[in-house]
Structures are given as C-alpha cells and as structure tokens.
Write a protein that holds these residues in place. Structure first.
Motif, PDB file in Angstrom:
ATOM      1  N   UNK A 170       0.842  -1.200   0.000  1.00  0.00           N
ATOM      2  CA  UNK A 170       0.000   0.000   0.000  1.00  0.00           C
ATOM      3  C   UNK A 170       0.873   1.245   0.000  1.00  0.00           C
ATOM      4  N   UNK A 171       0.546   2.191  -0.848  1.00  0.00           N
ATOM      5  CA  UNK A 171       1.305   3.434  -0.903  1.00  0.00           C
ATOM      6  C   UNK A 171       1.175   4.195   0.414  1.00  0.00           C
ATOM      7  N   UNK A 172       2.308   4.681   0.915  1.00  0.00           N
ATOM      8  CA  UNK A 172       2.289   5.492   2.133  1.00  0.00           C
ATOM      9  C   UNK A 172       1.612   6.844   1.883  1.00  0.00           C
ATOM     10  N   UNK A 173       1.389   7.176   0.622  1.00  0.00           N
ATOM     11  CA  UNK A 173       0.695   8.424   0.300  1.00  0.00           C
ATOM     12  C   UNK A 173      -0.754   8.419   0.787  1.00  0.00           C
ATOM     13  N   UNK A 174      -1.364   7.253   0.866  1.00  0.00           N
ATOM     14  CA  UNK A 174      -2.788   7.213   1.224  1.00  0.00           C
ATOM     15  C   UNK A 174      -3.046   6.616   2.597  1.00  0.00           C
ATOM     16  N   UNK A 175      -2.006   6.176   3.290  1.00  0.00           N
ATOM     17  CA  UNK A 175      -2.286   5.630   4.601  1.00  0.00           C
ATOM     18  C   UNK A 175      -1.072   5.133   5.347  1.00  0.00           C
ATOM     19  N   UNK A 176      -1.282   4.926   6.648  1.00  0.00           N
ATOM     20  CA  UNK A 176      -0.238   4.421   7.537  1.00  0.00           C
ATOM     21  C   UNK A 176      -0.519   2.963   7.892  1.00  0.00           C
TER      22      UNK A 176
END
Length: 439
Positions: A170-176
């Motif tokens: 998962x891209x760190x751009x949209x979540x932790x």
C-alpha cells in the motif's frame, strides 16, 4: 499462461508468475468522489510502498482449492474497492495532491513457489533476505516502483503444500499502518460474509476525511527511509513473551505502570546503542525515533478506521551512555508521549511530524522503532483461519530499525530488527536482552 520465472540458486527455489489481472471496483465510483484530496500529512510522505505479508497454512478447516481461494480473494477485493475507492485510483505524479478515483483498479498477481510453506517460512523467520521481496507485486516493497502511480498491489503466492502467502503493498501516500490494518480487516470480512452490507462488515466501513483542495504540494524533509537497497543489512526476529515482559516491567521504577511498548522498545534501543557504539572512543548523541498513531488525540477523536496518515513523532535524545538505562529511557518516552497528546488537529499534526523528521535526520546515529502492536494483522481471516505469520519489516531498506508486532496468539511481542551485519552480530548476542526474549 507462464509469464515469468525467477530461479534462486543455492536453495533451488523456483518462483513462477502465472497470472496478472487488474481488479476493479464492483460498482463504479460516483462522480462526486472522483477526486480524493490528500491531507497535509499524506502529501508529506513519499510515494513508497508499505509491504505486508500474511502466511496461511493449508488446514482442514477450509475445503477450498487454490483456484477457489484466488476467486474468492478477487471477488471480495472488487467489492472492497467500492468502499475503499481511492485505492483503485491513480496519482498523476508522485507529488500530486489528490488521487484520481478513476476505477483503474488494483493489480492482482498470482505466483507459484515450489517450496513447502513451513520450510520457506522458517527461512524468512530465521534470516530475511531478498527472497521475501519476490513475494510482492512489481517490486512494491518500500521503494518507489516503476508502477509508482498505483496505490495498492496484491500478490497471491501458492506454495507446493497448498499453503499461501498473501502479499499486499500500500502506498504510504494514502495511509499508515493503521489504515493498512483496517483495510485488510474489511477485505477479509467481506470475503467471509460475501457482502459489503453484512451486519459484521458495516461497522468496519472506512472513514474518510475530505481535505481542502490545493495545487501546491507540501513536502516534509527528505524521507527517513532510503529507497536504495543496502546489501550488508541483516534482519533478525526476537520474541518477547508476556511473562518476560512482566519481569522487564518490574525493573522500571521511574514511572507507574509502564507499557509493554515502553519497556521493550527501551531495552532494544539500549542494546542497539551499545552494539553500534562498541569500540568508539567517545559517545556521540544518539536518537530514538518513534512514530505513533494520533487518531485518538484529535478533537473530536477520529475512528480507528479513518483512512490516511495520522502519525505523530516522538524523539528521545541520548547524550551520554548513562542515559541508556531502562528507567531513564522509559521515563523519556513517557514525556514525549505526553507532548504528542497535545496534537489535536491536522495542522498541529503536520507541524509535529515535520519537526520530528527534521530532528531525526540531524545525525546518522538514529534508531527507528515502529510499533504495530494492537493492530489486527494476526486476525485477518478470509475464511480459512488466521495467518500463521503476519509481517511488516524494513528489510534491506533501512538500518538501525525495528518493527514491533503482536505474536500470532497475542502472548507476546515480535521484534524484527535490522542492522548492518557487524552490528547485528553484537546485538543478537547481548546477554541482558536475550534473558527477556528468544530468537
């Protein structure tokens, strides 16, 4: 159709990609959700991919074939993307301030591995190496892959024994890490229940906060995590049973009721400082960097299933070797935690994390410790039981770092620690630390 092969010499493991498919939302995203604006914190993160691997042995409670499991995962993923609609979208560039929720979908890769799961799992648990990265789609492991506009990727790995390894990036751009945990719980619940409207699924619906639109992306200082793989890094697993953690707590008298995280992270950091400074003629300042979930600090509190990066930062500074005692470290972590509790809005959160990253980078003597304890990774059940292993690590990307997660039975904490090989040799033989854990 066979698409590609990866052959590992030495261990003679054959890993074959057998299919690639784009999974799109089962229902089109409404026009008023076409653009998903990234928050201040989202914009500050690099477009790197957080990798989660879940291993499921082939057991008697599930009669599904490998093909049945794949179909079930694909169908439920499609249903899940109707709620997590930004995950099926795209970023136009790594610095774009919004996600184009265009329903282009998530890449779903299937692969076959000629190993038995328990043997492969043993290799990964004992000595993580580049083998683990092959289980993830398109090199989406921390670094920015050639497919950097995508936000999520999935690879289903079939082992010779019938066990599977489900790898999700998962891209760190949209979540932790909390976002990833909520997403996996929701997807698994849809798979088990067969519908997004089931009474057990509805409470897990994602919570979105719509941020104001902006054309000027905010940037945090250069990311702490390198995007260049380091060949000399070694990752080892250390397990701290709850009984040993209780004994460790009894050694701390500086504060009342220290938490599991406070004592385990302090012990690991203390050992790390000793290992990496051994032989040094003088002690230079050292730092313990700790990202922390701040959803509960907001006013009003944010639900745990809120999508995005809601991360505060704690930084403990060690100026002298005498400040590495458990009592000093636990007390300093508690003080930092009290400061983070004052972060109650997105603007304050961005200021806090910007300061945290800046301070963390003032020295190469920095140990990074991230806790994912309490998150539901070990309970992600798609209908064939909980995973035997759930793992997120820094792997060969970042030295002087550890990730803490609950053990599968929640009877302790698993620490996956990464150092350069010479420092790991000292760290893993520390007598005090080993008296509270096993590896």
């Amino acid at each position: 159709m066979m698409i590609g092969k990866i052959l590992r010499s030495g261990r003679r493991q054959l890993h074959t990609i057998i299919s690639r498919e784009i999974i799109k939302p089962s229902s089109p995203t409404p026009s008023h959700h076409r653009s998903y604006n990234l928050s201040l914190l989202d914009q500050g993160f690099s477009q790197i991919y957080v990798p989660l691997i879940l291993f499921y042995p082939n057991n008697e409670i599930c009669s599904l074939t490998a093909d049945d499991k794949a179909r079930k995962l694909k169908k439920s993923l499609s249903q899940t993307l109707t709620r997590y609609y930004p995950f099926a979208g795209r970023l136009h560039t790594p610095t774009t301030t919004y996600v184009d929720c265009n329903d282009e979908g998530v890449m779903f890769v299937e692969a076959k591995h000629d190993s038995l799961l328990h043997k492969f799992q043993h290799i990964i648990e004992e000595e993580e190496d580049e083998t683990l990265g092959k289980l993830f789609p398109d090199d989406m492991v921390w670094q920015n892959s050639p497919h950097g506009t995508r936000l999520v990727g999935v690879q289903l790995n079939h082992f010779a024994c019938g066990g599977i390894g489900l790898a999700v990036s998962m891209s760190h751009k949209i979540g932790d890490g909390c976002t990833l945990g909520s997403y996996m719980s929701y997807w698994a619940s849809v798979a088990r229940c067969g519908s997004t409207d089931h009474k057990e699924v509805l409470p897990l619906n994602p919570h979105f906060i719509q941020s104001p639109a902006t054309t000027n992306p905010l940037q945090l200082p250069a990311p702490v995590l390198s995007q260049t793989r380091c060949p000399n890094l070694v990752t080892r697993k250390f397990v701290f049973p709850n009984s040993k953690i209780s004994a460790l707590k009894n050694k701390v008298y500086s504060i009342n009721n220290p938490t599991r995280f406070e004592v385990v992270s302090s012990l690991i950091y203390k050992t790390a400082v000793a290992a990496t400074t051994q032989g040094s003629s003088s002690f230079k300042p050292y730092f313990l960097s700790i990202p922390i979930d701040i959803r509960k600090q907001f006013v009003p509190k944010l639900p745990q299933n809120t999508v995005g990066n809601f991360v505060g930062g704690m930084l403990v500074t060690t100026r002298h070797s005498s400040e590495t005692s458990l009592n000093v470290l636990v007390s300093e972590i508690r003080k930092e935690k009290m400061e983070v509790e004052r972060v109650q809005s997105m603007q304050l959160a961005f200021q806090n994390f910007e300061s945290f990253i800046s301070r963390s980078r003032v020295s190469d003597r920095c140990f990074w410790c991230s806790s994912l304890c309490g998150l539901p990774y070990s309970k992600v059940d798609f209908g064939w039981g909980n995973p035997s292993v759930a793992s997120i690590t820094f792997g060969s990307i970042h030295s002087n770092a550890c990730v803490l997660m609950d053990t599968p039975n929640e009877d302790g904490i698993v620490a996956r620690v990464t150092f350069e090989s010479q420092d790991m040799e000292i760290f893993q033989n520390d007598k005090e630390m080993l008296s509270f854990c096993h590896n």
